[in-house]
Design an enzyme around this catalytic site. Structure first.
Site, mmCIF file in Angstrom:
data_model
loop_
_atom_site.group_PDB
_atom_site.id
_atom_site.type_symbol
_atom_site.label_atom_id
_atom_site.label_comp_id
_atom_site.label_asym_id
_atom_site.label_seq_id
_atom_site.Cartn_x
_atom_site.Cartn_y
_atom_site.Cartn_z
ATOM 1 N N ASN A 298 0.858 -1.193 0.000
ATOM 2 C CA ASN A 298 0.000 0.000 0.000
ATOM 3 C C ASN A 298 0.894 1.242 0.000
ATOM 4 O OD1 ASN A 298 -1.833 2.029 0.543
ATOM 5 N ND2 ASN A 298 -2.348 1.321 2.610
ATOM 6 N N LYS B 83 0.054 4.255 -0.291
ATOM 7 C CA LYS B 83 -0.619 5.447 0.266
ATOM 8 C C LYS B 83 -0.389 6.649 -0.652
ATOM 9 C CE LYS B 83 -0.324 3.360 4.773
ATOM 10 N NZ LYS B 83 -0.252 3.504 6.218
ATOM 11 N N HIS C 200 -9.557 1.079 5.016
ATOM 12 C CA HIS C 200 -8.293 1.288 5.726
ATOM 13 C C HIS C 200 -8.533 2.272 6.871
ATOM 14 C CE1 HIS C 200 -4.233 2.634 6.581
ATOM 15 N NE2 HIS C 200 -3.817 1.518 6.017
ATOM 16 N N GLU D 72 -7.024 4.758 7.806
ATOM 17 C CA GLU D 72 -6.868 6.171 7.420
ATOM 18 C C GLU D 72 -8.107 6.678 6.680
ATOM 19 O OE1 GLU D 72 -3.044 5.598 5.573
ATOM 20 O OE2 GLU D 72 -2.230 5.129 7.548
ATOM 21 N N GLU E 246 -5.433 -4.996 10.788
ATOM 22 C CA GLU E 246 -4.440 -3.942 10.963
ATOM 23 C C GLU E 246 -4.743 -3.162 12.244
ATOM 24 O OE1 GLU E 246 -2.397 -2.660 7.102
ATOM 25 O OE2 GLU E 246 -4.244 -1.525 7.240
ATOM 26 N N GLY F 182 2.364 2.224 10.894
ATOM 27 C CA GLY F 182 3.379 3.274 10.798
ATOM 28 C C GLY F 182 4.094 3.585 12.098
ATOM 29 N N SER G 147 3.233 -2.112 10.459
ATOM 30 C CA SER G 147 4.672 -2.180 10.742
ATOM 31 C C SER G 147 5.308 -3.522 10.359
ATOM 32 C CB SER G 147 4.957 -1.844 12.213
ATOM 33 O OG SER G 147 4.584 -0.497 12.472
HETATM 34 P P1 PGA Z 1 2.781 0.331 7.739
HETATM 35 O O1 PGA Z 1 1.299 0.553 7.116
HETATM 36 O O2 PGA Z 1 3.313 -0.934 7.143
HETATM 37 O O3 PGA Z 1 3.560 1.541 7.295
HETATM 38 O O4 PGA Z 1 2.614 0.247 9.206
HETATM 39 C C1 PGA Z 1 0.427 -0.521 6.931
HETATM 40 C C2 PGA Z 1 -0.870 -0.030 6.349
HETATM 41 O O5 PGA Z 1 -1.316 1.067 6.702
HETATM 42 O O6 PGA Z 1 -1.497 -0.723 5.525
#
Ligand code: PGA
Length: 237
Positions: free
Chosen positions: A9, A11, A96, A98, A164, A170, A200
């Site tokens: 992803n 983003k 997601h 976000e 997640e 992140g 992560s």
């Molecule tokens: P990350 O993000 O691997 O940077 O923690 C995962 C995600 O948001 O899908």
């Protein structure tokens, strides 16, 4: 056993030039890994990425789609599942954290999008996960199973789920192996589909996370922007 799916992803990152370089490196390394690979660039890079991926085994996906039934219409700023399918997408990430926190997406919106995406032949990757407060209050499983039930499309299959934990995204933090295994078992009792772990994931923890029972792959954010790290995660699968 089915190969794991390693989904990157991106983003809201990168430029067209960086995307092209990343895809070239991923294509060069993809033949050496058994895992299935998929990349999820921002909408504006989808067309170029689809062309760059032609003839490779790496699948393409989008990070979201519109919640409207119509394949086209007066919806400024939206992109329909049909448009994504026409561009060559196989997958779409939905719900997601976000999208949920910055765009107020509810489980009901996510479920509607999943049904629309399925109708267009896309495989939705439906994201669920608890906040840190919810985990600390001992509510993680109740929250996540509630989300899964509320987001489930009517179809029995054809979609994936991604666990997640919001606090792991992140942050460099991950739940323990026992916590991940327990949550995946819990989710798969409701929907026996491929369940990815996300939050992560990096080359250092990928082998452990991906070897856990019930973990069908990884949804990778930050580490998917570097070909070497993404391929190392895939190699660990
Ligand atoms: P990350 O993000 O691997 O940077 O923690 C995962 C995600 O948001 O899908």
């Amino acid at each position: 056993m089915r190969n794991k799916l390693i989904a990157g992803n991106w983003k809201m990152h990168g430029s067209l030039k960086e995307a092209a370089a990343l895809i070239a490196s991923l294509k060069a390394g993809a033949g050496k890994v058994r895992a299935e690979l998929a990349v999820f660039p921002p909408y504006v890079f989808l067309h170029a990425t689809a062309e760059a991926l032609a003839g490779s085994s790496i699948a393409l996906g989008a990070q979201d789609c519109a919640a409207h039934e119509e394949a086209q219409g007066a919806h400024t700023g939206d992109v329909s599942a049909m448009m994504l399918r026409n561009l060559g997408c196989a997958y779409v990430i939905l719900g997601h954290s976000e999208r949920r926190s910055f765009h107020g997406e509810t489980d009901e919106t996510v479920r509607r999008k999943a049904e629309i995406a399925l109708a267009q032949g896309l495989t939705p990757i439906i994201c669920v996960g608890e906040t840190l407060n919810e985990r600390q209050a001992g509510q993680a499983e109740a929250v996540v199973t509630g989300q899964v039930r509320a987001c489930l499309p009517q179809e029995n299959g054809g979609f994936c789920l991604a666990y997640e934990p919001v606090w792991a995204i992140g942050s460099g933090l991950t739940p323990s192996a026992e916590e991940v295994e327990a949550m995946h078992a819990c989710i798969r009792r409701i929907a026996d589909v491929r369940v990815l772990y996300g939050g992560s994931v990096k080359p250092e923890n990928a082998a452990e996370l991906l070897s856990l029972p019930g973990v069908g792959g990884a949804l990778v954010g930050g580490a998917s922007l570097k070909a070497e790290a993404f391929l190392a995660i895939a190699a660990a699968a």
